[in-house]
Write a protein that holds these residues in place. Structure first.
Motif, PDB file in Angstrom:
ATOM      1  N   SER A   1       0.799  -1.224   0.000  1.00 17.55           N
ATOM      2  CA  SER A   1       0.000   0.000   0.000  1.00 17.55           C
ATOM      3  C   SER A   1       0.830   1.272   0.000  1.00 17.55           C
ATOM      4  CB  SER A   1      -0.930   0.019   1.210  1.00 17.55           C
ATOM      5  OG  SER A   1      -0.182   0.131   2.398  1.00 17.55           O
TER       6      SER A   1
ATOM      7  N   THR B   1     -10.008   2.741   5.229  1.00 21.02           N
ATOM      8  CA  THR B   1      -9.769   3.175   3.858  1.00 21.02           C
ATOM      9  C   THR B   1     -11.082   3.468   3.151  1.00 21.02           C
ATOM     10  OG1 THR B   1      -7.757   1.857   3.766  1.00 21.02           O
ATOM     11  CG2 THR B   1      -8.717   2.507   1.671  1.00 21.02           C
TER      12      THR B   1
ATOM     13  N   TRP C   1     -12.369   7.113   1.848  1.00 20.72           N
ATOM     14  CA  TRP C   1     -12.741   7.277   0.444  1.00 20.72           C
ATOM     15  C   TRP C   1     -14.155   7.850   0.317  1.00 20.72           C
ATOM     16  CZ3 TRP C   1     -11.143   7.777  -4.262  1.00 20.72           C
ATOM     17  CH2 TRP C   1     -12.005   7.563  -5.320  1.00 20.72           C
TER      18      TRP C   1
ATOM     19  N   LEU D   1      -4.325  10.593   2.811  1.00 15.81           N
ATOM     20  CA  LEU D   1      -4.093  10.609   1.364  1.00 15.81           C
ATOM     21  C   LEU D   1      -3.561   9.274   0.860  1.00 15.81           C
ATOM     22  CD1 LEU D   1      -2.573  14.157   0.841  1.00 15.81           C
ATOM     23  CD2 LEU D   1      -4.771  13.326   0.035  1.00 15.81           C
ATOM     24  N   LYS D   2      -2.669   8.656   1.631  1.00 18.94           N
ATOM     25  CA  LYS D   2      -2.142   7.348   1.231  1.00 18.94           C
ATOM     26  C   LYS D   2      -3.228   6.283   1.272  1.00 18.94           C
ATOM     27  CE  LYS D   2       2.668   8.023   2.491  1.00 18.94           C
ATOM     28  NZ  LYS D   2       3.758   7.565   3.358  1.00 18.94           N
TER      29      LYS D   2
ATOM     30  N   ILE E   1      -6.401   6.832   0.688  1.00 17.61           N
ATOM     31  CA  ILE E   1      -7.248   7.070  -0.486  1.00 17.61           C
ATOM     32  C   ILE E   1      -6.559   6.539  -1.738  1.00 17.61           C
ATOM     33  CG2 ILE E   1      -8.221   8.893  -1.939  1.00 17.61           C
ATOM     34  CD1 ILE E   1      -8.656  10.457   0.711  1.00 17.61           C
ATOM     35  N   LYS E   2      -5.245   6.745  -1.829  1.00 16.29           N
ATOM     36  CA  LYS E   2      -4.488   6.193  -2.958  1.00 16.29           C
ATOM     37  C   LYS E   2      -4.527   4.667  -2.937  1.00 16.29           C
ATOM     38  CE  LYS E   2      -0.057   5.510  -3.286  1.00 16.29           C
ATOM     39  NZ  LYS E   2       1.360   5.603  -3.188  1.00 16.29           N
ATOM     40  N   PHE E   3      -4.469   4.095  -1.743  1.00 12.92           N
ATOM     41  CA  PHE E   3      -4.561   2.648  -1.594  1.00 12.92           C
ATOM     42  C   PHE E   3      -5.922   2.136  -2.052  1.00 12.92           C
ATOM     43  CE2 PHE E   3      -5.482  -0.915   1.460  1.00 12.92           C
ATOM     44  CZ  PHE E   3      -4.744  -1.869   0.775  1.00 12.92           C
ATOM     45  N   LYS E   4      -6.979   2.888  -1.740  1.00  9.48           N
ATOM     46  CA  LYS E   4      -8.326   2.493  -2.182  1.00  9.48           C
ATOM     47  C   LYS E   4      -8.410   2.511  -3.706  1.00  9.48           C
ATOM     48  CE  LYS E   4     -12.784   1.821  -2.041  1.00  9.48           C
ATOM     49  NZ  LYS E   4     -13.386   0.562  -1.725  1.00  9.48           N
ATOM     50  N   LEU E   5      -7.843   3.525  -4.329  1.00  9.88           N
ATOM     51  CA  LEU E   5      -7.842   3.584  -5.789  1.00  9.88           C
ATOM     52  C   LEU E   5      -7.025   2.438  -6.387  1.00  9.88           C
ATOM     53  CD1 LEU E   5      -7.434   7.404  -6.428  1.00  9.88           C
ATOM     54  CD2 LEU E   5      -9.418   5.990  -6.933  1.00  9.88           C
ATOM     55  N   MET E   6      -5.886   2.150  -5.776  1.00 10.55           N
ATOM     56  CA  MET E   6      -5.052   1.049  -6.250  1.00 10.55           C
ATOM     57  C   MET E   6      -5.792  -0.284  -6.103  1.00 10.55           C
ATOM     58  SD  MET E   6      -1.292  -0.078  -4.912  1.00 10.55           S
ATOM     59  CE  MET E   6      -1.869  -0.753  -3.374  1.00 10.55           C
TER      60      MET E   6
END
Length: 127
Positions: free
Chosen positions: A10, A52, A56, A114-115, A117-122
């Motif tokens: 992540s 997460t 989001w 922010l990380k 949210i980026k993890f959720k997108l990933m």
């Protein structure tokens, strides 16, 4: 893919994971901390995925609020530049406020939010 393997990929640092782990221990002791009762068998990886998802879902408000106000500005003035300026001004202010509130609510840093949210997108695009 295994949730623990995804969690390791992540991009969260050890310090952020330890802070989330401390929050996990606190939440498991107090069942109704986030208005979502946790089971005693719920794992740490499940807790991170829940946080997460909640981070989001909090991003919906700034996007739609700024979009609605910018559409109103476009219909009011008929100017595309006013539409774009209104969107980015309201979006940047509301994103900062939402990130700050989420960070205080979950007792983590804004960068961690922010990380996550980026993890959720990933995770969303990996499936």
């Amino acid at each position: 893919m295994d949730k623990r393997a995804l969690l390791l990929k992540s991009g969260l640092t050890v310090r952020e994971l330890l802070r989330l782990k401390n929050n996990y221990v606190y939440v498991t002791n107090d069942n109704f901390k986030f208005n979502t009762p946790t089971k005693k068998a719920e794992s740490f990886a499940d807790y991170v995925f829940i946080v997460t998802r909640l981070c989001w879902e909090s991003m919906y408000l700034p996007v739609f609020m700024s979009l609605f106000f910018s559409i109103y500005a476009y219909y009011d003035s008929g100017n595309v530049i006013a539409f774009i300026k209104t969107f980015f001004i309201i979006y940047s202010i509301s994103i900062f406020c939402v990130l700050k509130v989420e960070a205080n609510h979950y007792n983590i840093h804004m960068i961690t939010v922010l990380k996550l949210i980026k993890f959720k997108l990933m995770f969303f695009f990996a499936n």
